[in-house]
Design an enzyme around this catalytic site. Structure first.
Site, short mmCIF file in Angstrom:
data_model
loop_
_atom_site.label_atom_id
_atom_site.label_comp_id
_atom_site.label_asym_id
_atom_site.label_seq_id
_atom_site.Cartn_x
_atom_site.Cartn_y
_atom_site.Cartn_z
N SER A 58 0.94 -1.29 -0.07
CA SER A 58 -0.03 0.03 -0.07
C SER A 58 0.88 1.23 0.06
O SER A 58 1.77 1.39 -0.96
CB SER A 58 -1.08 -0.12 1.05
N ASP A 99 -3.06 5.94 -4.28
CA ASP A 99 -1.81 5.44 -3.74
C ASP A 99 -1.47 3.95 -4.62
O ASP A 99 -1.91 3.72 -5.59
CB ASP A 99 -1.91 4.65 -2.01
N ASP A 152 -6.51 1.80 -3.51
CA ASP A 152 -7.59 2.00 -2.55
C ASP A 152 -7.93 3.26 -1.96
O ASP A 152 -8.98 3.62 -1.52
CB ASP A 152 -7.86 0.92 -1.57
#
Length: 452
Positions: free
Chosen positions: A100, A242, A246
């Site tokens: 992430s 990102d 998400d």
């Protein structure tokens, strides 16, 4: 055993630095544990473009196959696409290979249960017990199942959005959009969705090669190139994702990053104007959301931080929309997950439907000043930090569900341990920036003293 600073095992999965703490052996064991947890069934996997992604995937594949699982490999795609495909194929679970917002040297496994939700605390605890016990299901070679590469996952995701929301209404002039995908998992999906909606699309950083052209978090200070591109193309809006697509941040038509907190506010404004109902956000979300929700005689519920906590509360309250103030929009009618693609579609429909510019919409929303800081903290010190603040502010209203959140006469602060990094986060918000800075400075200094 001494904890490894660059390894983080939590409700959010397992994260670490490749070549230092996140080794092929550890990855394979976690995949074996997950395969044992779900049973010898078919698992959906996908990854972001990090350079370590293929190595991590091969280790995960080895672990899943050895525990008797079959695999549907979606290839490179956003995490919300993996969650959507778990539901679509009625799979018992999935694994998203992505770190992430963490820096390039990190990678991670995020475990998805049935129905496409991340594992909750109880389920993650069961998985960790299996991992630590090491008693994994093992099958012989003749019993091993196949890996099926499944093209078209992104196209199905986009079509699901178009089927629900429809293309943008016809207008004399198409909305002009600039997308910064950070060379991440949204690099292919984002431009395709925007074109399918009927926008005129301009892109930067959409080469999914694992390089990081900017820090992965779509924070205002990281979006200078996107702000410039919006002005250069005379665009109506800029979107930033990102690495796993998400989270979503927005740049106005004036080339100004409006802050991640306002992604959920704008999406909620569009949804509630058509479908009033309950809204769920986490404890660190701006107080401005309460005022937006109140405009529609709706109710706001707050949950612990983390997507799984928000989605569980959304199910409980039958919420029409929810999310997190870090740019995470969850619209259950489309995809019960933080989904930047859904967020872009909702906000473009808001722009097209109202005829207003981003700046005009934001100026009509309540404004609060929120400041966020973080500092490295040994896990053994975290409880001491929380206990100290709890005692010192005992006379103030507080919420202890996730660290300590204290309500003050002129604002609030939240101190909590991160689920994804070995750090403590300190957040303060007030109506005026000077007040927010005073609150944060006082609390941050106290946390530093406790950490030592």
């Amino acid at each position: 055993m001494r904890p490894i600073p660059s390894l983080k095992i939590s409700i959010s999965g397992v994260r670490g630095v490749i070549g230092e703490s996140l080794t092929p052996a550890l990855l394979t064991r976690f995949a074996q544990a997950f395969g044992t947890y779900v049973g010898a069934r078919t698992i959906v996997i996908g990854r972001d473009p990090r350079t370590s992604g293929e190595m991590v995937k091969q280790a995960v594949v080895a672990g899943l196959l050895s525990s008797g699982c079959g695999i549907l490999d979606l290839g490179m795609c956003p995490v919300p696409t993996i969650q959507l495909l778990v539901r679509h194929h009625r799979a018992p679970g999935g694994i998203a290979i992505t770190a992430s917002h963490n820096p390039a040297e990190w990678n991670a496994l995020k475990f998805i249960g049935r129905d496409g939700f991340f594992l909750n605390a109880g389920q993650a605890g069961e998985l960790l017990d299996l991992y630590h016990q090491g008693e994994y299901t093992r099958v012989a070679g003749a019993e091993m199942r196949e890996v099926v590469e499944l093209p078209g996952a992104i196209d199905l995701h986009i079509q699901t959005i178009i089927n629900e929301l429809g293309p943008l209404p016809a207008a004399k002039k198409k909305l002009r959009v600039v997308l910064d995908a950070c060379n991440g998992a949204g690099s292919i999906a984002g431009p395709k969705l925007l074109a399918a909606l009927g926008a005129e699309v301009f892109t930067i950083n959409v080469t999914p090669n694992g390089s990081f052209p900017r820090p992965a978090e779509p924070l205002a200070e990281n979006l200078g190139n996107l702000c410039a591109a919006v002005k250069a193309h005379d665009a109506d809006v800029g979107f930033a994702q990102d690495m796993d697509a998400d989270r979503l941040a927005i740049v106005s038509e004036e080339g100004v990053a409006i802050g991640e907190e306002y992604t959920l506010l704008l999406a909620s404004l569009g949804v509630l104007s058509k479908t009033p109902g309950a809204v769920v956000a986490n404890l660190s979300t701006t107080s401005a959301l309460q005022e937006v929700v109140g405009r529609f005689d709706s109710q706001l519920f707050l949950s612990k931080i983390g997507e799984v906590n928000v989605t569980e509360e959304m199910q409980k309250q039958k919420a029409v929309i929810g999310g997190e103030g870090n740019g995470g929009v969850i619209y259950p009618r489309l995809n019960f997950a933080r989904d930047s693609l859904v967020g872009m579609a909702l906000i473009l429909h808001l722009l097209a439907g109202t005829g207003q510019a981003i700046t005009e919409l934001v100026n009509n929303l309540p404004r609060f000043a929120m400041i966020k800081e973080k500092l490295t903290c040994p896990s053994g010190r975290i409880s001491s930090v929380i206990r100290t603040l709890r005692d010192e502010y005992a006379s103030c209203p507080m919420d202890l569900r996730d660290g300590v959140k204290v309500s003050l006469p002129n604002g609030w602060f939240l101190v909590r341990a991160s689920n994804t990094e070995p750090i403590i986060r300190v957040i303060a918000e007030a109506e005026h920036e000077a007040d927010a800075r005073k609150i944060l400075s006082r609390v941050y200094s106290r946390v530093q003293e406790c950490v030592g």
